[in-house]
Design a protein around this motif. Structure first.
Motif, mmCIF file in Angstrom:
data_model
loop_
_atom_site.group_PDB
_atom_site.id
_atom_site.type_symbol
_atom_site.label_atom_id
_atom_site.label_comp_id
_atom_site.label_asym_id
_atom_site.label_seq_id
_atom_site.Cartn_x
_atom_site.Cartn_y
_atom_site.Cartn_z
ATOM 1 N N ILE A 37 0.715 -1.055 -0.200
ATOM 2 C CA ILE A 37 0.111 -0.059 0.068
ATOM 3 C C ILE A 37 0.894 1.322 0.138
ATOM 4 N N PRO A 38 1.711 1.411 0.973
ATOM 5 C CA PRO A 38 2.439 2.691 0.779
ATOM 6 C C PRO A 38 3.285 2.986 -0.363
ATOM 7 N N PRO A 39 3.963 2.038 -1.281
ATOM 8 C CA PRO A 39 4.695 2.527 -2.215
ATOM 9 C C PRO A 39 3.653 2.772 -3.311
ATOM 10 N N LEU A 40 2.506 1.897 -3.266
ATOM 11 C CA LEU A 40 1.260 2.305 -4.310
ATOM 12 C C LEU A 40 0.778 3.640 -4.161
ATOM 13 N N VAL A 41 0.781 4.076 -2.841
ATOM 14 C CA VAL A 41 0.098 5.404 -2.699
ATOM 15 C C VAL A 41 1.244 6.566 -2.904
ATOM 16 N N GLY A 42 2.466 6.448 -2.760
ATOM 17 C CA GLY A 42 3.541 7.350 -2.956
ATOM 18 C C GLY A 42 4.766 7.007 -3.688
ATOM 19 N N GLY A 43 5.781 7.536 -3.261
ATOM 20 C CA GLY A 43 6.954 7.340 -4.019
ATOM 21 C C GLY A 43 8.264 6.747 -3.423
ATOM 22 N N ILE A 44 9.448 7.149 -3.488
ATOM 23 C CA ILE A 44 10.610 6.643 -3.204
ATOM 24 C C ILE A 44 10.894 6.348 -1.725
ATOM 25 N N VAL A 45 10.445 7.502 -0.944
ATOM 26 C CA VAL A 45 10.424 7.405 0.433
ATOM 27 C C VAL A 45 9.513 6.407 1.168
ATOM 28 N N SER A 46 8.495 6.366 0.587
ATOM 29 C CA SER A 46 7.591 5.143 1.432
ATOM 30 C C SER A 46 7.971 3.795 1.037
ATOM 31 N N ALA A 47 8.403 3.846 -0.342
ATOM 32 C CA ALA A 47 8.842 2.500 -0.625
ATOM 33 C C ALA A 47 10.175 2.062 0.187
ATOM 34 N N LEU A 48 11.149 2.988 0.578
ATOM 35 C CA LEU A 48 12.264 2.586 1.061
ATOM 36 C C LEU A 48 11.976 2.443 2.653
ATOM 37 N N ILE A 49 10.886 2.977 3.293
ATOM 38 C CA ILE A 49 10.672 2.703 4.441
ATOM 39 C C ILE A 49 10.055 1.153 4.564
ATOM 40 N N MET A 50 9.254 0.958 3.741
ATOM 41 C CA MET A 50 8.633 -0.441 3.759
ATOM 42 C C MET A 50 9.552 -1.600 3.409
ATOM 43 N N SER A 51 10.606 -1.058 2.464
ATOM 44 C CA SER A 51 11.491 -2.141 2.031
ATOM 45 C C SER A 51 12.385 -2.602 3.322
ATOM 46 N N GLU A 52 12.838 -1.324 4.042
ATOM 47 C CA GLU A 52 13.766 -1.543 5.201
ATOM 48 C C GLU A 52 13.179 -2.275 6.297
ATOM 49 N N GLY A 53 11.698 -1.864 6.480
ATOM 50 C CA GLY A 53 11.072 -2.488 7.491
ATOM 51 C C GLY A 53 10.911 -3.900 7.350
ATOM 52 N N ALA A 54 10.663 -4.314 5.980
ATOM 53 C CA ALA A 54 10.586 -5.969 5.710
ATOM 54 C C ALA A 54 11.764 -6.534 5.777
ATOM 55 N N ALA A 55 12.849 -5.815 5.532
ATOM 56 C CA ALA A 55 14.205 -6.431 5.443
ATOM 57 C C ALA A 55 14.469 -6.771 6.950
ATOM 58 N N ASP A 56 14.063 -5.592 8.028
ATOM 59 C CA ASP A 56 14.591 -5.784 9.265
ATOM 60 C C ASP A 56 13.567 -7.069 9.930
ATOM 61 N N ALA A 57 12.355 -7.345 9.237
ATOM 62 C CA ALA A 57 11.644 -8.309 9.968
ATOM 63 C C ALA A 57 11.944 -9.815 9.280
ATOM 64 N N GLY A 58 12.845 -9.685 8.342
ATOM 65 C CA GLY A 58 13.368 -10.987 7.822
ATOM 66 C C GLY A 58 12.519 -11.662 6.678
#
Length: 395
Positions: A119-140
């Motif tokens: 949802i966040p990358p679909l709603v927005g741009g590079i920053v939201s994509a990076l936040i979710m990407s980092e969050g997913a990576a941190d969660a394994g």
């Protein structure tokens, strides 16, 4: 690999992406080209740490995120947004349509975390994509970490042609009204209009020669640090992403006169900050294997399709209520898929294709460009970062 060779290679990839985008008038998004080239590079001769070798480790990228999001907050002018209140409601309705479509139909097809990351990358741009990407990576969640970046890179393929089609219909309708004398040129201010003469109210007595680039960076860093401190102080009570607070503190900083609007651009740091951030985003593709990309393909297509359908339905409804045409309402909602500068480029290209008369172009621009710019600003700059900061806590 030598540092400067690594830097030359990764910057060359960004340049090629821009070149293709310019040559195709943004029909082929630069981020898509860059993502493909980085994937091919990682699958062939790129070392997995090529971005870090080029001089951009995670700590540098994190610094740039703080500065960029705080800078985003300085763009917000409450007076200018007040004039486009209908646009804001339509943009929010379109975002709600994405959320509802993915949390209902999407959740029946995919697992909860896939929907959450999409949802966040679909709603927005590079920053939201990076936040979710980092969050997913941190969660394994390595696959979902890549998914966040890929959906950001691919969504423009749905947004660009659809926007062009609906704006073309809207432009023809407005042009017909103008030629009948039923449409006047509006003098509505937009986010890109002339700025207030006195921005730094707290430093009005400071001679301009002392307002150096370093002083601009210093004030921007202070605001970003205050956002970080507030996030850590609130942690025992409620978890709020420091990135969301950076946006809020940037708005406050500009409103009270502590920061200029677009302070990062005025400090001559915006270009390098975007370069660092883009390279860090594509660095996330180093874990993507061909099999992982095939695994991502189906949820990618379905999530984008559901999001666009949700946007159309909700923007159509709110457009009817507010007396805005379904074409204009849908176009405003679609800005969530790409934001600035694509919203500006597509709108101008459509207007230029409809008429060669300068007065007619001025009339169309006054009615079509402000809503498109404000719509992109609301969804990509503000709401997507807030959603990402909120959703990442559930991964």
């Amino acid at each position: 690999m030598a540092q400067m060779l690594a830097l030359v290679i990764v910057v060359a990839v960004l340049f090629i992406g821009d070149l293709v985008s310019v040559r195709t008038k943004a029909w082929i998004p630069s981020v898509f080209v860059c993502a493909v080239l980085f994937l091919l590079g990682y699958w062939t001769f790129f070392p997995s740490d090529i971005v870090a070798t080029a001089g951009i480790p995670p700590a540098v990228a994190s610094m740039m995120i703080y500065l960029l999001i705080t800078n985003m907050g300085t763009l917000l002018s409450l007076q200018q947004l007040k004039e486009q209140w209908k646009t804001i409601l339509i943009s929010l309705a379109g975002i709600l349509g994405i959320v509802v479509a993915l949390f209902t139909i999407g959740a029946l097809i995919f697992d909860f975390k896939t929907v959450l990351v999409a949802i966040p990358p679909l709603v927005g741009g590079i920053v939201s994509a990076l936040i979710m990407s980092e969050g997913a990576a941190d969660a394994g969640l390595a696959t979902l970490s890549v998914f966040a970046i890929v959906i950001y890179a691919m969504q423009g393929f749905a947004g660009y042609p659809l926007t062009s089609i609906v704006l073309n219909k809207e432009g023809k309708r407005l042009l017909a009204k103008y030629r009948k004398g039923e449409l006047a040129v509006e003098n509505s201010s937009t986010l890109s209009d002339t700025e207030p003469k006195q921005e730094l109210k707290l430093f009005r007595k400071l001679p301009e020669k002392y307002n150096t680039d370093y002083f601009k960076f210093f004030r921007l860093a202070i605001v970003g640090y205050l956002a970080y401190l507030t996030s850590t102080w609130l942690e025992p009570i409620v978890s709020i992403s420091p990135y969301v607070l950076c946006l809020l503190f940037g708005i406050i900083g500009a409103s009270v006169g502590f920061l200029e609007r677009q302070v990062l651009q005025k400090a001559n740091g915006f270009g390098i900050a975007i370069l660092v951030l883009m390279l860090f985003v594509f660095d996330g593709l180093k874990v993507a294997t061909p099999s992982m990309m095939m695994e991502i393909l189906y949820p990618l297509i379905v999530c984008i399709a559901l999001g666009v359908i949700g946007m159309y339905i909700f923007s159509f409804i709110i457009g009817k209520v507010l007396g805005v045409s379904k074409e204009m309402a849908f176009a405003v909602s679609l800005t969530a898929l790409y934001g600035f500068p694509a919203d500006y480029i597509i709108t101008n290209e459509v207007i230029n294709s409809l008429t060669e008369d300068e007065k007619e172009r001025e009339a169309l621009t006054s009615h079509m460009l402000p809503p498109m710019l404000v719509g992109g600003f609301i969804s990509v700059t503000i709401v997507s970062v807030i959603l990402a900061g909120f959703f990442v806590g559930f991964l």
